[in-house]
Write a protein that holds these residues in place. Structure first.
Motif, PDB file in Angstrom:
ATOM      1  N   LEU A 220     -28.691  14.466  -5.632  1.00 34.74           N
ATOM      2  CA  LEU A 220     -29.249  12.888  -6.441  1.00 34.74           C
ATOM      3  C   LEU A 220     -30.423  12.232  -6.365  1.00 34.74           C
ATOM      4  O   LEU A 220     -31.249  12.369  -5.327  1.00 34.74           O
ATOM      5  CB  LEU A 220     -27.856  11.841  -6.849  1.00 34.74           C
ATOM      6  N   ASP A 221     -30.704  11.633  -7.609  1.00 36.90           N
ATOM      7  CA  ASP A 221     -32.873  11.110  -7.617  1.00 36.90           C
ATOM      8  C   ASP A 221     -31.952   9.614  -6.927  1.00 36.90           C
ATOM      9  O   ASP A 221     -33.612   9.585  -7.419  1.00 36.90           O
ATOM     10  CB  ASP A 221     -33.094  11.615  -8.067  1.00 36.90           C
ATOM     11  N   HIS A 222     -30.926   9.350  -6.911  1.00 34.83           N
ATOM     12  CA  HIS A 222     -30.784   7.664  -6.750  1.00 34.83           C
ATOM     13  C   HIS A 222     -31.520   7.001  -5.884  1.00 34.83           C
ATOM     14  O   HIS A 222     -30.964   7.607  -4.836  1.00 34.83           O
ATOM     15  CB  HIS A 222     -29.658   7.670  -7.184  1.00 34.83           C
ATOM     16  N   PRO A 223     -31.962   5.908  -5.556  1.00 36.71           N
ATOM     17  CA  PRO A 223     -32.545   5.570  -3.896  1.00 36.71           C
ATOM     18  C   PRO A 223     -30.907   5.098  -2.645  1.00 36.71           C
ATOM     19  O   PRO A 223     -32.140   5.722  -1.945  1.00 36.71           O
ATOM     20  CB  PRO A 223     -33.383   4.505  -4.424  1.00 36.71           C
ATOM     21  N   LEU A 224     -30.502   4.741  -3.368  1.00 38.24           N
ATOM     22  CA  LEU A 224     -29.068   4.416  -2.665  1.00 38.24           C
ATOM     23  C   LEU A 224     -28.417   5.550  -2.821  1.00 38.24           C
ATOM     24  O   LEU A 224     -27.626   5.777  -1.001  1.00 38.24           O
ATOM     25  CB  LEU A 224     -28.514   3.577  -2.800  1.00 38.24           C
ATOM     26  N   LEU A 225     -28.003   6.574  -3.251  1.00 36.51           N
ATOM     27  CA  LEU A 225     -27.289   7.765  -3.429  1.00 36.51           C
ATOM     28  C   LEU A 225     -28.026   8.966  -3.152  1.00 36.51           C
ATOM     29  O   LEU A 225     -29.060   9.501  -3.731  1.00 36.51           O
ATOM     30  CB  LEU A 225     -26.475   8.075  -4.521  1.00 36.51           C
ATOM     31  N   THR A 226     -26.883  10.223  -2.228  1.00 34.38           N
ATOM     32  CA  THR A 226     -28.355  11.287  -1.917  1.00 34.38           C
ATOM     33  C   THR A 226     -27.435  12.360  -2.960  1.00 34.38           C
ATOM     34  O   THR A 226     -27.919  13.384  -3.094  1.00 34.38           O
ATOM     35  CB  THR A 226     -28.390  11.278  -0.425  1.00 34.38           C
ATOM     36  N   VAL A 227     -25.622  12.776  -2.516  1.00 34.61           N
ATOM     37  CA  VAL A 227     -25.158  13.279  -3.446  1.00 34.61           C
ATOM     38  C   VAL A 227     -23.872  13.142  -3.393  1.00 34.61           C
ATOM     39  O   VAL A 227     -23.455  12.169  -3.512  1.00 34.61           O
ATOM     40  CB  VAL A 227     -24.570  14.961  -2.189  1.00 34.61           C
ATOM     41  N   ALA A 228     -23.739  13.695  -4.606  1.00 32.59           N
ATOM     42  CA  ALA A 228     -22.266  13.667  -5.862  1.00 32.59           C
ATOM     43  C   ALA A 228     -21.345  15.164  -5.233  1.00 32.59           C
ATOM     44  O   ALA A 228     -21.931  16.515  -5.318  1.00 32.59           O
ATOM     45  CB  ALA A 228     -22.485  13.447  -6.858  1.00 32.59           C
TER      46      ALA A 228
ATOM     47  N   VAL B 167     -14.991  11.586  -9.083  1.00 31.32           N
ATOM     48  CA  VAL B 167     -16.189  12.417  -8.512  1.00 31.32           C
ATOM     49  C   VAL B 167     -16.665  10.823  -6.899  1.00 31.32           C
ATOM     50  O   VAL B 167     -16.353   9.584  -7.030  1.00 31.32           O
ATOM     51  CB  VAL B 167     -17.185  12.198  -8.847  1.00 31.32           C
ATOM     52  N   ILE B 168     -17.541  11.577  -5.571  1.00 36.02           N
ATOM     53  CA  ILE B 168     -18.016  10.695  -4.925  1.00 36.02           C
ATOM     54  C   ILE B 168     -18.711  11.075  -4.738  1.00 36.02           C
ATOM     55  O   ILE B 168     -19.556  12.312  -4.641  1.00 36.02           O
ATOM     56  CB  ILE B 168     -16.244  10.835  -3.210  1.00 36.02           C
ATOM     57  N   LEU B 169     -19.611   9.635  -4.429  1.00 36.57           N
ATOM     58  CA  LEU B 169     -20.870   9.920  -5.048  1.00 36.57           C
ATOM     59  C   LEU B 169     -21.264   9.481  -2.937  1.00 36.57           C
ATOM     60  O   LEU B 169     -21.006   8.234  -2.854  1.00 36.57           O
ATOM     61  CB  LEU B 169     -21.727   8.903  -5.232  1.00 36.57           C
ATOM     62  N   ALA B 170     -22.279   9.946  -2.601  1.00 35.69           N
ATOM     63  CA  ALA B 170     -22.760   9.378  -0.929  1.00 35.69           C
ATOM     64  C   ALA B 170     -23.964   8.890  -0.618  1.00 35.69           C
ATOM     65  O   ALA B 170     -24.934   9.791  -1.186  1.00 35.69           O
ATOM     66  CB  ALA B 170     -22.330  10.235   0.292  1.00 35.69           C
ATOM     67  N   GLY B 171     -25.070   8.316   0.316  1.00 33.91           N
ATOM     68  CA  GLY B 171     -25.951   8.094   0.558  1.00 33.91           C
ATOM     69  C   GLY B 171     -25.906   7.208   1.600  1.00 33.91           C
ATOM     70  O   GLY B 171     -24.963   7.175   2.610  1.00 33.91           O
TER      71      GLY B 171
ATOM     72  N   VAL C  80     -26.803  -5.604   6.423  1.00 31.28           N
ATOM     73  CA  VAL C  80     -27.174  -4.700   6.296  1.00 31.28           C
ATOM     74  C   VAL C  80     -27.810  -4.830   8.051  1.00 31.28           C
ATOM     75  O   VAL C  80     -28.205  -5.976   8.348  1.00 31.28           O
ATOM     76  CB  VAL C  80     -28.381  -4.444   5.268  1.00 31.28           C
ATOM     77  N   PRO C  81     -27.786  -3.688   8.800  1.00 30.13           N
ATOM     78  CA  PRO C  81     -28.143  -3.551  10.700  1.00 30.13           C
ATOM     79  C   PRO C  81     -29.453  -4.151  10.238  1.00 30.13           C
ATOM     80  O   PRO C  81     -30.628  -3.345   9.786  1.00 30.13           O
ATOM     81  CB  PRO C  81     -27.092  -3.411  11.202  1.00 30.13           C
ATOM     82  N   ALA C  82     -30.148  -5.143  11.429  1.00 38.18           N
ATOM     83  CA  ALA C  82     -32.168  -4.589  11.964  1.00 38.18           C
ATOM     84  C   ALA C  82     -32.154  -3.351  12.385  1.00 38.18           C
ATOM     85  O   ALA C  82     -33.430  -2.931  11.499  1.00 38.18           O
ATOM     86  CB  ALA C  82     -32.239  -5.827  12.365  1.00 38.18           C
ATOM     87  N   HIS C  83     -31.791  -2.949  13.091  1.00 39.87           N
ATOM     88  CA  HIS C  83     -31.513  -1.769  13.220  1.00 39.87           C
ATOM     89  C   HIS C  83     -30.448  -0.573  13.151  1.00 39.87           C
ATOM     90  O   HIS C  83     -29.651  -0.854  13.138  1.00 39.87           O
ATOM     91  CB  HIS C  83     -32.117  -1.537  15.134  1.00 39.87           C
ATOM     92  N   GLY C  84     -30.891   0.724  13.165  1.00 36.57           N
ATOM     93  CA  GLY C  84     -29.516   1.412  12.636  1.00 36.57           C
ATOM     94  C   GLY C  84     -29.650   1.885  11.595  1.00 36.57           C
ATOM     95  O   GLY C  84     -30.502   1.329  10.217  1.00 36.57           O
ATOM     96  N   ALA C  85     -28.580   2.310  10.596  1.00 42.90           N
ATOM     97  CA  ALA C  85     -28.346   2.313   8.904  1.00 42.90           C
ATOM     98  C   ALA C  85     -26.727   1.654   9.013  1.00 42.90           C
ATOM     99  O   ALA C  85     -26.053   1.951   9.636  1.00 42.90           O
ATOM    100  CB  ALA C  85     -28.569   3.732   8.395  1.00 42.90           C
ATOM    101  N   VAL C  86     -26.400   2.314   6.886  1.00 44.50           N
ATOM    102  CA  VAL C  86     -25.072   2.228   6.917  1.00 44.50           C
ATOM    103  C   VAL C  86     -24.536   3.359   6.206  1.00 44.50           C
ATOM    104  O   VAL C  86     -25.254   3.612   5.182  1.00 44.50           O
ATOM    105  CB  VAL C  86     -25.136   1.207   6.271  1.00 44.50           C
ATOM    106  N   GLN C  87     -23.968   4.479   5.874  1.00 45.34           N
ATOM    107  CA  GLN C  87     -23.465   4.788   5.174  1.00 45.34           C
ATOM    108  C   GLN C  87     -22.494   4.619   3.922  1.00 45.34           C
ATOM    109  O   GLN C  87     -21.868   4.140   4.286  1.00 45.34           O
ATOM    110  CB  GLN C  87     -22.385   6.224   5.822  1.00 45.34           C
ATOM    111  N   LEU C  88     -22.531   4.784   2.985  1.00 45.05           N
ATOM    112  CA  LEU C  88     -22.525   4.391   2.068  1.00 45.05           C
ATOM    113  C   LEU C  88     -21.414   5.693   1.200  1.00 45.05           C
ATOM    114  O   LEU C  88     -21.738   6.552   1.065  1.00 45.05           O
ATOM    115  CB  LEU C  88     -22.847   3.614   0.546  1.00 45.05           C
TER     116      LEU C  88
END
Length: 501
Positions: free
Chosen positions: A37-45, A54-58, A111-119
């Motif tokens: 995917l070309d969405h800024p918050l989502l990578t794959v479907a 469908v499941i979209l992940a980012g 959203v944590p100051a350090h690290g990341a979140v899976q969507l």
């Protein structure tokens, strides 16, 4: 470094090797059924074969999405609720369900100051009413045993899009300019540090008009979003104008959201107020052509207690049926009562009334599933027959059911009538402000008329219930407890909108 080559040759060779490895990895992803995917918050479907969904992940992190730092509540960075709207719309577009019939915010996503979140955005199996459920989940990155938390849930529909008003005449000739600084200060008073994109505003009668622009920090790739969350957040700030500080409100539930053009940077906006805690939104580009419409957005007052009082256990919302206490001017409506789909033929083409009150007579015999099928077929024939009449396009349909919803602990719904509401909600999503669902506990031979009907028509609500002499409407209320189940699996407890089948 290779002795026979210079440092630049080694760098170029390393770059080519890395590119080849990345290409091989992406090829394996494609072979595994993943769609990039070309969405800024989502990578794959990935398609879900058992449900047809469908499941979209980012992935979400401040360093990759710096505009997030402009959305703070009491110094905690939160993913804007408007991002949930864009995520759900993107998931719907992926499988041909482009209309967000409704979306309810449950738990803020910090959203944590350090690290990341899976969507993950999960779209489930198609329902009997023709909609698909959509859920938005997250968990901390790098913690395989971390539980998934659900942040929003709703429904998508593939219904045809209703026409939208344009905003070509801008601003309205008789509109009064408003100062825009007051809204920003009201946000700060309740602990919010949202970035500002509000540029100008006007009031005309009871409506607000404004120009909003995507803040500079969010200009990275607006075209990749359907509607950039920071831009839609600026739209919501328009609602702060002209209200007192105590009137600052945050979004809770979105109804019938339709994206008509993607990648906007600037918008013309009109806000209407069908009820005290509801907002209707029309957004257009600089030429007045429609970009986004929201039939209604339910809000709740900001507590000013900061995110510690909102995130996690106490941030879950359920629906409570509450008495309608404040309604605008009430006049006796001009209505026609009909008692089934065949009665539509009795309404002459040149005598279309402002409202048609139509009863769905509950099936009296048979099992609950058989009665439910008979009731939904009758309701479908009625709604389809009404929509097929171009001469009734200016008429509102008030569809009366009997005990289709439960409005309290000791009020039990008829499970054979409850599916009628789910069916008609899909029609409401495609035809905003044209259909009203009105549930009653009256006897089957009693017509809904008089003051109660007049108040229902004047309320501007699309879902109402009558119990005795009281008119009720659904309202979001905080619910203790949280949802922390894996995406794609039934949660241990869901915040039901209405406790029906």
């Amino acid at each position: 470094m290779n002795e026979d080559t210079g440092p630049l040759d080694d760098i170029h060779r390393g770059g080519r090797d890395l590119g080849e490895r990345l290409s091989a990895q992406m090829a394996r992803l494609d072979a595994g059924g993943l769609t990039r995917l070309d969405h800024p918050l989502l990578t794959v479907a990935i398609s879900a074969p058992e449900t047809g969904g469908v499941i979209l992940a980012g992935r979400l992190a401040p360093e990759t999405h710096p505009w997030l730092t402009d959305h703070r509540v009491s110094d905690t960075v939160l993913l804007p609720g408007t991002a949930h709207v864009d995520l759900a719309l993107r998931a719907g577009a992926e499988i041909g369900f482009p209309v967000l019939a409704r979306l309810v915010h449950e738990v803020p996503l910090a959203v944590p100051a350090h690290g990341a979140v899976q969507l993950q955005v999960v779209v489930g199996e198609r329902t009997g009413a023709g909609t698909r459920p959509v859920r938005i989940w997250s968990r901390p990155e790098g913690a395989a045993d971390a539980v998934w938390m659900r942040h929003a849930s709703g429904e998508l529909t593939a219904s045809d899009l209703a026409a939208a008003d344009d905003l070509g005449e801008w601003p309205p000739p008789e509109a009064t300019p408003l100062a825009v600084d007051g809204g920003h200060e009201r946000l700060r008073a309740v602990g919010s540090r949202s970035g500002s994109g509000l540029r100008a505003a006007w009031r005309y009668r009871d409506d607000l008009y404004a120009e909003v622009e995507l803040p500079d920090a969010a200009h990275g790739d607006p075209a990749a979003f359907g509607i950039h969350p920071a831009l839609l957040d600026a739209v919501l700030q328009v609602g702060l104008l002209g209200a007192g500080a105590e009137a600052v409100a945050f979004p809770v539930a979105w109804n019938t959201v339709v994206l008509r053009a993607a990648g906007a940077i600037r918008l013309r906006v009109r806000l209407t107020y069908p009820a005290a805690d509801r907002i209707g939104i029309t957004a257009a580009d600089h030429t007045g052509q429609p970009v986004l419409t929201v039939a209604s957005l339910a809000t709740r007052p900001a507590s000013g207690r900061g995110p510690d009082a909102q995130i996690g256990e106490s941030a879950l919302f359920a629906v409570q049926w509450s008495p309608m206490t404040t309604i605008g001017p009430v006049v006796d409506p001009e209505v026609v009562h009909i008692y089934g789909p065949d009665d539509l033929e009795l309404i002459e083409a040149d005598c279309a009334p402002p409202a048609i009150v139509a009863g769905v007579e509950p099936a009296a015999a048979g099992t609950t599933p058989a009665r439910g099928q008979e009731n939904t077929v009758a309701a479908r024939r009625l709604v389809e027959g009404w929509l097929a009449r171009p001469d009734l396009v200016e008429s509102r349909l008030v569809l009366v059911t009997r005990r289709a919803v439960s409005v309290g602990e000791h009020d039990h719904a008829d499970l054979a009538v409850a599916p009628v509401w789910e069916l008609v909600r899909a029609a409401q999503a495609a035809n905003p402000d044209r259909i009203v669902l009105l549930d009653t506990d009256a006897a089957p031979d009693e017509d809904i008329a008089g003051p109660l009907l007049a108040r229902a028509m004047a309320s501007g609500e699309t879902e109402l219930a009558i119990r005795g002499a009281e008119l009720l409407a659904p309202r979001p209320v905080p619910l203790s407890g949280g949802i922390r189940d894996a995406p794609g699996h039934p949660p241990a407890r869901t915040p039901a909108r209405h406790r029906t089948a």
